[in-house]
Structures are given as C-alpha cells and as structure tokens.
Design a protein around this motif. Structure first.
Motif, PDB file in Angstrom:
ATOM      1  N   GLY A 138       2.879   7.595   0.610  1.00 21.09           N
ATOM      2  CA  GLY A 138       1.802   8.284   1.312  1.00 21.09           C
ATOM      3  C   GLY A 138       1.218   7.487   2.475  1.00 21.09           C
ATOM      4  N   ALA A 139       1.314   6.148   2.426  1.00 20.68           N
ATOM      5  CA  ALA A 139       0.746   5.327   3.504  1.00 20.68           C
ATOM      6  C   ALA A 139       1.569   5.434   4.784  1.00 20.68           C
ATOM      7  N   LEU A 140       2.812   5.880   4.669  1.00 24.34           N
ATOM      8  CA  LEU A 140       3.643   5.994   5.873  1.00 24.34           C
ATOM      9  C   LEU A 140       3.042   7.010   6.845  1.00 24.34           C
ATOM     10  N   ASP A 141       2.360   8.011   6.288  1.00 31.01           N
ATOM     11  CA  ASP A 141       1.715   9.022   7.140  1.00 31.01           C
ATOM     12  C   ASP A 141       0.496   8.468   7.874  1.00 31.01           C
ATOM     13  N   VAL A 178       4.727  -5.919   9.384  1.00 31.10           N
ATOM     14  CA  VAL A 178       4.702  -4.681   8.605  1.00 31.10           C
ATOM     15  C   VAL A 178       6.125  -4.333   8.170  1.00 31.10           C
ATOM     16  N   VAL A 179       6.294  -4.017   6.887  1.00 27.51           N
ATOM     17  CA  VAL A 179       7.585  -3.497   6.440  1.00 27.51           C
ATOM     18  C   VAL A 179       7.370  -2.130   5.796  1.00 27.51           C
ATOM     19  N   LEU A 180       8.166  -1.174   6.248  1.00 31.92           N
ATOM     20  CA  LEU A 180       8.075   0.196   5.737  1.00 31.92           C
ATOM     21  C   LEU A 180       9.203   0.403   4.725  1.00 31.92           C
ATOM     22  N   THR A 181       8.909   1.123   3.628  1.00 27.46           N
ATOM     23  CA  THR A 181       9.939   1.309   2.600  1.00 27.46           C
ATOM     24  C   THR A 181      10.145   2.792   2.266  1.00 27.46           C
ATOM     25  N   PRO A 182      10.546   3.582   3.244  1.00 28.10           N
ATOM     26  CA  PRO A 182      10.720   5.020   2.970  1.00 28.10           C
ATOM     27  C   PRO A 182      12.020   5.324   2.237  1.00 28.10           C
ATOM     28  N   VAL A 229       0.823  -1.215   0.000  1.00 26.07           N
ATOM     29  CA  VAL A 229       0.000   0.000   0.000  1.00 26.07           C
ATOM     30  C   VAL A 229       0.858   1.267   0.000  1.00 26.07           C
ATOM     31  N   GLY A 230       0.318   2.304  -0.633  1.00 27.27           N
ATOM     32  CA  GLY A 230       0.865   3.646  -0.431  1.00 27.27           C
ATOM     33  C   GLY A 230       1.637   4.266  -1.566  1.00 27.27           C
ATOM     34  N   SER A 231       2.270   3.457  -2.454  1.00 27.19           N
ATOM     35  CA  SER A 231       3.058   4.066  -3.540  1.00 27.19           C
ATOM     36  C   SER A 231       2.113   4.876  -4.419  1.00 27.19           C
ATOM     37  N   GLY A 232       2.465   6.122  -4.667  1.00 22.60           N
ATOM     38  CA  GLY A 232       1.624   6.969  -5.515  1.00 22.60           C
ATOM     39  C   GLY A 232       0.383   7.488  -4.814  1.00 22.60           C
ATOM     40  N   VAL A 233       0.314   7.268  -3.503  1.00 22.36           N
ATOM     41  CA  VAL A 233      -0.791   7.849  -2.726  1.00 22.36           C
ATOM     42  C   VAL A 233      -0.233   9.124  -2.097  1.00 22.36           C
ATOM     43  N   PRO A 234      -0.850  10.285  -2.353  1.00 18.88           N
ATOM     44  CA  PRO A 234      -0.261  11.533  -1.865  1.00 18.88           C
ATOM     45  C   PRO A 234      -0.100  11.530  -0.354  1.00 18.88           C
ATOM     46  N   VAL A 235       0.910  12.267   0.098  1.00 23.54           N
ATOM     47  CA  VAL A 235       1.129  12.363   1.549  1.00 23.54           C
ATOM     48  C   VAL A 235       0.090  13.287   2.155  1.00 23.54           C
ATOM     49  N   GLU A 236      -0.086  13.189   3.468  1.00 19.77           N
ATOM     50  CA  GLU A 236      -0.979  14.096   4.199  1.00 19.77           C
ATOM     51  C   GLU A 236      -0.469  15.528   4.058  1.00 19.77           C
ATOM     52  N   GLN A 237      -1.341  16.462   3.809  1.00 20.84           N
ATOM     53  CA  GLN A 237      -0.934  17.862   3.735  1.00 20.84           C
ATOM     54  C   GLN A 237      -1.258  18.543   5.064  1.00 20.84           C
ATOM     55  N   ASP A 238      -0.395  19.516   5.439  1.00 21.78           N
ATOM     56  CA  ASP A 238      -0.653  20.218   6.698  1.00 21.78           C
ATOM     57  C   ASP A 238      -1.572  21.416   6.482  1.00 21.78           C
ATOM     58  N   GLY A 266      13.686  11.175   2.620  1.00 24.12           N
ATOM     59  CA  GLY A 266      12.712  12.233   2.899  1.00 24.12           C
ATOM     60  C   GLY A 266      11.532  11.699   3.691  1.00 24.12           C
ATOM     61  N   GLU A 267      11.057  10.531   3.290  1.00 20.84           N
ATOM     62  CA  GLU A 267       9.897   9.940   3.975  1.00 20.84           C
ATOM     63  C   GLU A 267      10.255   9.449   5.379  1.00 20.84           C
ATOM     64  N   LEU A 268      11.491   8.934   5.541  1.00 16.75           N
ATOM     65  CA  LEU A 268      11.880   8.472   6.883  1.00 16.75           C
ATOM     66  C   LEU A 268      11.993   9.666   7.835  1.00 16.75           C
ATOM     67  N   ALA A 269      12.527  10.782   7.325  1.00 20.31           N
ATOM     68  CA  ALA A 269      12.640  11.987   8.159  1.00 20.31           C
ATOM     69  C   ALA A 269      11.241  12.410   8.621  1.00 20.31           C
ATOM     70  N   ARG A 270      10.302  12.344   7.722  1.00 21.95           N
ATOM     71  CA  ARG A 270       8.932  12.743   8.029  1.00 21.95           C
ATOM     72  C   ARG A 270       8.305  11.815   9.079  1.00 21.95           C
ATOM     73  N   LEU A 271       8.542  10.523   8.898  1.00 23.22           N
ATOM     74  CA  LEU A 271       7.984   9.537   9.837  1.00 23.22           C
ATOM     75  C   LEU A 271       8.589   9.722  11.233  1.00 23.22           C
TER      76      LEU A 271
END
Ligand SMILES: NC(=O)C1=CN([C@@H]2O[C@H](COP(=O)(O)OP(=O)(O)OC[C@H]3O[C@@H](n4cnc5c(N)ncnc54)[C@H](O)[C@@H]3O)[C@@H](O)[C@H]2O)[C@@H](O)CC1
Ligand SMILES: Nc1ncnc2c1ncn2[C@@H]1O[C@H](COP(=O)(O)OP(=O)(O)O)[C@@H](O)[C@H]1O
Length: 590
Positions: free
Chosen positions: A408-411, A421-425, A353-362, A428-433
């Motif tokens: 986008g699913a990491l958010d 569960v395996v996360l693949t950031p 899940v998540g590839s090409g799914v936009p990240v959460e916007q603030d 940039g995505e790891l910093a955000r997580l």
C-alpha cells in the motif's frame, strides 16, 4: 593468484550473463587469433547430444533420428558441424534448412559424413540443392518437415543465434508456430526430476532457443522451448530473465576462455557468497542499538497479520531491536507473538513500510482511507525521501535512513526519491506504480517484460526496485549505470499469502544492520535488496525441505560437472514457517 582468477572466471560463467554486444566483444580477440570457435561449439554440441542419448538408453545409431533445424547464420553452422560429427558416428542425421543459405563449410562436412538435407525455401541458394519449386510444393515440404521433426529423437535447434532481434519471421516462424509455443511460457510442473516423464523429441538449443528475446528475456512471438540449451562462451541474459529463462531448460555452458573479468555483466545471479556480504557479523562490544534498529509501519485494521509477519521476520534477521508503529490490534498481536518488539516511534537505522497497508482506492472510500493513520504516517515519512531539485532538501533526503516501501505504501511514494529507497512490488503493484508514473501497464505486461519494467521503475523513481517472482529481479543505480541482479533461490511453495510481508521485514533488517554502508555509498542498495531475496528464498527452501528453485545454475561442459538435481519439492508452507527458518539461513551464510 592464477587459482583465484580461475575460480572468479568459473563464478562468472555460472552466475553472470552478458549482453550480445559484450559476447561479441569477448569473441573478437579469439577470432582474430583463428581460434576455431565454430568447431569447438559443434564438438561440444555433438557430445551433449551423445550424452543425452546414452542417458536415455537410446544407443541404436540407425533408429535414432537426429534433426538439425539449420538457419543461414553461424548458429546454423554450429548445428551442421555437430550434425556432421554425429552422422560420422553412424547416426541418421537430417538438416532442415529454414533459410535461403547454409554455412558452406558446415554443409559440405555434413554431406561428406552422410547427413541428408531438406530445403524448405523455394528461393534458397544452397549449392547442390535445387530450389525454385512451387508455392504448393513449399507448403508440402514444410508440412512433411514438421512431421519429420515431431518423430525425431533429438532436435538440434540452430535456426537463429544471438544476432536476431524481435520475433521470428518466415519459415523459422512457421516451424516455431507448429513445433513450439507462442506467448507466455509454461515453466513446467515443480516436481522432482525423477517424476518427469521422458519424451521425444528432446530439443537441444544451440546457443539459445529460437524466438526468445536474448537480451531482454521476452517471448516476442512463437519460439521453440528447449530441454537443454548449450551456451557458448558465456551465459546470455535470456538464461536468467523470466519468462525466457523458462524456455531454456537445463543450461550447459561451454567455456571459451572469454575475458569475463573485463566485462560488465548484464545480469548477475545472487549466490550464497554474494548474499553473505549483506550480513553484519556481531561484534564483541555490540549493544542492541549498534546491531541495527528497524522501524516498521506495516499492517492495518484490515491486515494485522502483515504487521506480525514483517515484524517477526525482522526480529529474527540479526538486528538489535524492532520498533512497531500501527493500530492497537496489530500491536497486541505482535506482542503476543514477539514480546521483544517495542511499540511506538523512536530512533531507527532503517524503515520498512506498507505491507498490509491497503492501497489507495479510486472510489468513495478514499476520504476514509486518507484518514487512516498508517497512511498518513507513511505519507509524511516518504515525503522526507522526495527529490525536488532543491539542493538543501535533496541533501537532507539523502541523509535519511534506508527504507523499504511495499504494498500500500507504493501508492504514497513521491515520484522521484533518493537512492536509499527500495521498492518491493509484485507484478500487480509494479503495473499500478508504472501506470501512475505515466507508463500505463497491466500485470500481464509486467509478467511478459519484467526486465523492462523493473528497470523503467528504477529509472523513473530513482529508487532500487525489487520485482518479486519465481526469479526476483532487482534494478538499481550503481554509480550512474543501472545494475540488474536476480535471485532465483525460492521454491514455488513460497508463493503463499504473507510471504512478501516476510521479505519486507528481512530486507528492512538487512538495511538496518548495513545502514552505515548505505550512508557511505547508496550504490550498495541493490546488492542488499537482492541478498534479501536470496535469503528469503533459501529460508523457504529450508522450511519446506525443497530442492526446487525458480532458477538452477547451469552445468559446466567438460568440468566433470552435472546438472543440479531436484530430488524433492518438499512440504507446503505458510509464511510464518519462512520466518522460523530465517535464523538458520544467517547461520549457514555467516
Ligand atoms: N496475513 C496478512 O495480513 C496478509 C496481508 N497481505 C497484505 O495484503 C495487501 C494486499 O495484498 P495483494 O497485493 O496480494 O492484494 P490483492 O490480492 O488484492 O492483489 C492486488 C492486485 O494485484 C494483483 N496481484 C496480486 N498478487 C500478484 C502477483 N504476485 N503478481 C501479479 N499480480 C498480483 C491482483 O490480481 C490484484 O489485481 C498487501 O498490503 C499485503 O501486504 C498479504 O501479504 C497476504 C497476507
Ligand atoms: N513461483 C514462485 N516461485 C518462487 N517464489 C515465488 C513464486 N511466486 C512468488 N514467489 C515469491 O513469493 C513472495 C510473494 O510475495 P507477495 O506477492 O508480496 O505476496 P503477499 O502480498 O501475499 O505477501 C515473493 O517473495 C515472491 O518472490
């Protein structure tokens, strides 16, 4: 049996790295038996220098200037004995003492062989050499030493060894500041070896380049990048961990016959044999469902291409079926490219899940994004993996199929999840997580400390974490301890839009075909994740026809071995080319 042991030992030498504590523990029994480790290290170092000189056609002993940057410790002793060996062969050898002392026996050997010594520290206590000179003279000595090194043919960097922690200080720091680099590395151009312009001085590091973080792969301050690093007994983590691994140059391992089998490695590099374990061979009586079904919730109105790439990669990765859940536009594109794909929900053995799914916007778009059906589907799915501390709920979570969580699913990930569960950031995505989890972090900090960050994320979330890069690092739980694996098989041309989406599909497919193994013991998750990174990199190498990699195996000293050669960096590729090459990787590994 003996043969098997020897081959396992060589595998461990070439593909495992051990912490300094482990290296010391393995060294101890040899020292107790008076095995002359320092002499062995010095003789190997001298031979590597001779070989390098011959290779470059620098065979005039008198005009070849060899400088040993010698620290006060045993590492300095190794360098001085190597210098003595070379001086005895007629080479012009000068040791520059950067500390207050030099190894006594090694200093005597160097002087007897005709080597010279330059002392830089006015407070040094080195027998036979006057000190107590003025601060002004100390400055002049330092400047002339730096100039001398710049005009050398070969520099043996023996300033610091594995005992050092933190950044260099004092004269060693001044030398590294003048002669080396500080901060982030330049990993060098990804070009064939025969296009690399020869340069002097050639820097050969004794055991490790001075100034790099030996156990964590950081570059805490000024350091001296090496063209060659000779490592004694075993590889240290800095040889595999970015960014320090780029400062090591080519690595030559000198086998001291350490008992490697008895020691847990700190980092393991994935090999073809390791990755092949993640493949489920077809069985005679297989049906499409028994080969594994992967469900993908990827792509969006904004990025429908990610849905195509992840689904096509999964379908070519040795499974029975892919099911896709997502917007109509993405479905249409997938079916056009892959009529075999099945649309809509159904029973699956793994999720991606998540590839090409936009990240959460603030900002104000947030409400709109919350309405996004992809995000709602993923949020609902991920809730099933949450660890809450409630026994029944956690047991249900542990029974869920393995899942890849990307982009986008990491958010949308709950803070604590199960080991399936395996996360693949990416960085940039790891910093955000990590920032969301309370460890404020920028992408630059993740690049500077990837080993720390990937482990921190694995510890905090409970998931296996795969941090993408030229050397991809994987950290995950292995029966209570954190295991770190690395995959450095990819050429730099894999750094192209959509390559991460391909990895999501490939990894999801491996998890679908290994779901029984995951249910039996989720500790295999890091192995499967790292195998996917290896196969992904190898598919890119095939697609581009490239020999270049993020990491090359070392050479084994005295085993008629040679450094791997990069003959071509191949063609540029797009992520779709990697998808096409995946089946050939399965064929090669099975
Ligand atoms: N054809 C397609 O549909 C494609 C879809 N993609 C999807 O597009 C979405 C956004 O992708 P990105 O995360 O690249 O978005 P951005 O390029 O917007 O990057 C987001 C943030 O991460 C940083 N960043 C990006 N890549 C990085 C890296 N390798 N290392 C460190 N920092 C990095 C950026 O500077 C930025 O701050 C994802 O869902 C992804 O799966 C991409 O894979 C590109 C191709
Ligand atoms: N310098 C590099 N050398 C080799 N592989 C790289 C390099 N940089 C990135 N990669 C690989 O390229 C892929 C990029 O994935 P990602 O950052 O998610 O891109 P995208 O979001 O566009 O799909 C990852 O698998 C990563 O390991």
């Amino acid at each position: 049996m003996a043969l098997e042991h020897a081959s396992e030992h060589i595998q461990a030498l070439l593909y495992s790295a051990y912490s300094t504590n482990s290296v010391r523990a393995m060294e101890q029994p040899l020292l107790e038996r008076d095995v002359p480790l320092m002499r062995m290290a010095a003789s190997a170092t001298a031979n590597v220098v001779l070989h390098t000189l011959q290779e470059n056609g620098w065979d005039n002993e008198r005009s070849t200037r060899i400088v040993v940057l010698a620290g006060a410790g045993d590492n300095g002793g190794d360098g001085l004995y190597a210098g003595a060996f070379l001086a005895a062969r007629g080479y012009d050898v000068t040791a520059i003492a950067v500390g207050k002392r030099l190894h006594n026996g090694a200093l005597d050997a160097l002087c007897e062989a005709g080597g010279k010594v330059l002392v830089l520290d006015p407070y040094a206590q080195i027998p036979g050499y006057s000190s107590g000179f003025s601060a002004g003279e100390a400055g002049e000595r330092l400047q002339s030493a730096i100039e001398y090194v710049r005009h050398a043919t070969v520099v043996l960097d023996a300033m610091t060894g594995i005992g050092v922690t933190g950044s260099l200080h004092g004269i060693a720091q001044a030398m590294a500041t003048a002669l080396g680099r500080s901060g982030m590395p330049d990993s060098g151009l990804a070009i064939p070896d025969d296009q690399i312009v020869p340069h002097t001085p050639i820097t050969i590091a004794v055991d490790m380049p001075s100034g790099i973080g030996v156990n964590d792969g950081t570059l805490p301050g000024p350091y001296i990048p090496a063209d060659i690093t000779i490592m004694f007994g075993a590889m240290k983590p800095c040889a595999m961990l970015p960014p320090a691994c780029y400062a090591c140059g080519k690595i030559c391992i000198v086998d001291f016959d350490f008992d490697l089998m008895e020691m847990e490695p700190a980092v393991e590099m994935v090999t073809a044999g390791f990755a092949s374990e993640a493949i489920r061979p077809c069985r005679v009586e297989d049906a499409k469902y028994s080969r594994g079904v992967l469900g993908l919730v990827t792509g969006s109105q904004e990025y429908p291409g990610a849905a195509v790439l992840s689904t096509c990669a999964a379908a070519r990765s040795n499974i029975g079926m892919v099911r896709y859940v997502g917007p109509q536009r993405a479905q249409d594109l997938i079916l056009h490219k892959l009529p075999e794909a099945v649309m809509g929900k159904g029973h699956v053995q793994a999720w991606a899940v998540g590839s090409g799914v936009p990240v959460e916007q603030d900002d104000a778009d947030m409400n709109e994004l919350h309405e996004d059906i992809q995000q709602r589907t993923i949020t609902a799915l991920l809730q099933h993996y949450a660890r809450t501390g409630n026994e029944d709920q956690d047991a249900r979570a542990e029974a869920m199929p393995p899942i890849v969580v990307d982009a986008g699913a990491l958010d949308l990930l709950p803070n604590h999840v199960t080991a399936q569960v395996v996360l693949t950031p990416h960085a940039g995505e790891l910093a955000r997580l990590l920032t969301r989890l309370g460890h404020a972090m920028s992408p630059e900090e993740v690049f500077a400390r990837p080993w720390h960050c990937v482990r921190l994320a694995a510890q905090e979330t409970g998931a296996t974490v795969l941090l993408k890069g030229a050397v991809t690092l994987v950290a995950g739980n292995d029966g209570g301890t954190l295991r770190v694996l690395a995959a450095g098989r990819a050429p730099a041309s894999l750094a192209t839009a959509g390559a991460g989406d391909v990895l999501t599909g490939l990894l999801g497919a491996l998890l679908a075909q290994q779901s029984e193994q995951v249910h039996a013991d989720a500790a295999c998750m890091p192995e499967i994740a790292a195998s996917a990174a290896y196969m992904h990199g190898r598919a890119a190498a095939l697609a581009s026809g490239s020999d270049q990699r993020g990491w090359h195996r070392p050479m084994l000293y005295h085993a008629h071995d040679e450094y791997p050669v990069v003959e071509t960096v191949g063609r540029p590729i797009v992520a779709g080319d990697v998808v096409e090459a995946i089946p050939a990787v399965f064929e090669a590994l099975q």
